[in-house]
Design a protein around this motif. Structure first.
Motif, PDB file in Angstrom:
ATOM      1  N   ASN A  36       0.827  -1.199   0.000  1.00 45.14           N
ATOM      2  CA  ASN A  36       0.000   0.000   0.000  1.00 45.14           C
ATOM      3  C   ASN A  36       0.870   1.260   0.000  1.00 45.14           C
ATOM      4  O   ASN A  36       0.566   2.236  -0.697  1.00 45.14           O
ATOM      5  N   ASP A  37       1.959   1.247   0.783  1.00 40.39           N
ATOM      6  CA  ASP A  37       2.887   2.388   0.797  1.00 40.39           C
ATOM      7  C   ASP A  37       3.470   2.612  -0.590  1.00 40.39           C
ATOM      8  O   ASP A  37       3.577   3.757  -1.060  1.00 40.39           O
ATOM      9  N   ILE A  38       3.887   1.530  -1.245  1.00 38.69           N
ATOM     10  CA  ILE A  38       4.490   1.631  -2.571  1.00 38.69           C
ATOM     11  C   ILE A  38       3.467   2.142  -3.578  1.00 38.69           C
ATOM     12  O   ILE A  38       3.763   3.030  -4.389  1.00 38.69           O
ATOM     13  N   SER A  54      -3.294   2.633  -7.377  1.00 43.23           N
ATOM     14  CA  SER A  54      -3.978   1.775  -6.407  1.00 43.23           C
ATOM     15  C   SER A  54      -3.152   0.518  -6.147  1.00 43.23           C
ATOM     16  O   SER A  54      -2.319   0.117  -6.966  1.00 43.23           O
ATOM     17  N   LYS A  55      -3.438  -0.107  -5.003  1.00 44.47           N
ATOM     18  CA  LYS A  55      -2.755  -1.369  -4.699  1.00 44.47           C
ATOM     19  C   LYS A  55      -3.133  -2.428  -5.725  1.00 44.47           C
ATOM     20  O   LYS A  55      -2.280  -3.237  -6.139  1.00 44.47           O
ATOM     21  N   ALA A  56      -4.387  -2.425  -6.172  1.00 50.70           N
ATOM     22  CA  ALA A  56      -4.828  -3.387  -7.196  1.00 50.70           C
ATOM     23  C   ALA A  56      -4.026  -3.206  -8.480  1.00 50.70           C
ATOM     24  O   ALA A  56      -3.642  -4.188  -9.132  1.00 50.70           O
ATOM     25  N   TYR A  94       1.323  -5.545 -11.815  1.00 49.98           N
ATOM     26  CA  TYR A  94       2.724  -5.643 -12.214  1.00 49.98           C
ATOM     27  C   TYR A  94       3.522  -6.615 -11.336  1.00 49.98           C
ATOM     28  O   TYR A  94       4.435  -7.284 -11.827  1.00 49.98           O
ATOM     29  N   TYR A  95       3.226  -6.639 -10.049  1.00 49.20           N
ATOM     30  CA  TYR A  95       3.981  -7.479  -9.112  1.00 49.20           C
ATOM     31  C   TYR A  95       3.028  -8.168  -8.150  1.00 49.20           C
ATOM     32  O   TYR A  95       2.143  -7.524  -7.569  1.00 49.20           O
TER      33      TYR A  95
END
Length: 200
Positions: free
Chosen positions: A35-37, A44-46, A51-52
């Motif tokens: 979430n920080d990244i 968004s985290k989604a 990608y990862y």
């Protein structure tokens, strides 16, 4: 049938890796979350999971690409030395300059290499450590060729690590735009290699 990757896929991965490296350097790898990244990436985290699949996958790709880049710098330095017909000492000096030029733009990636390799899985960690050993071995070869009367089997490890001690920790104190540039510091390292601290 798998959906084809867009032409910008790798570029976006590079951008994610840059931001992730900054997060890891600022917060530490264990403390930084997906979430920080994602927040730092402005997405968004989604979307990040597109990608990862995990923070661990980001770390491995980051270190995988970075260590491949360091090995490529060595190959480029060797090719440049042959092309320009450099002396062995000039070749070593060019290698030092090439690494410091890379470090200037990859400080947070280097922090991850130094601090976070231990968080990889066993196989991935061994791959990255082997590449680090290859980098050290290459510097030893350059040193031995440049100073054959000075570098011996008894002291080659100490002298190689002494050189790395000068350049590998620049991320802790050398800042772009500071009182000394990376280029000026490279000049100082070369001067120490050539003459020690004596002005003679």
């Amino acid at each position: 049938m798998a959906r084809p990757r867009s032409a910008s896929h790798d570029l976006k991965r590079d951008q994610i890796l840059d931001v992730a490296a900054q997060c890891f350097a600022r917060q530490s790898f264990p403390a930084a979350s997906m979430n920080d990244i994602a927040t730092a990436c402005g997405t968004s985290k989604a979307r990040l999971y597109h990608y990862y699949e995990s923070k661990d996958a980001i770390l491995f790709d980051l270190l995988d690409r970075y260590t491949q880049r360091l090995l490529a710098l060595i190959g480029e330095a060797e090719a440049r030395a042959q092309r320009k017909n450099l002396s062995e000492r000039e070749a070593l000096n060019e290698l030092v300059r090439a690494f410091l030029t890379e470090y200037e733009s990859s400080a947070t990636r280097h922090v991850a290499l130094v601090s976070d390799t231990k968080f990889l899985g066993d196989g991935q960690r061994e791959l990255i450590l082997n590449r680090q050993r290859d980098v050290v071995a290459a510097f030893t070869r350059f040193l031995k060729r440049a100073y054959p009367d000075r570098v011996t089997p008894a002291n080659q490890t100490a002298l190689t690590m002494m050189l790395f001690g000068m350049i590998n920790w620049t991320f802790t104190w050398l800042r772009p735009g500071g009182t000394m540039s990376y280029s000026a510091f490279a000049d100082e390292v070369v001067q120490v290699l050539e003459h020690g601290l004596s002005r003679a």
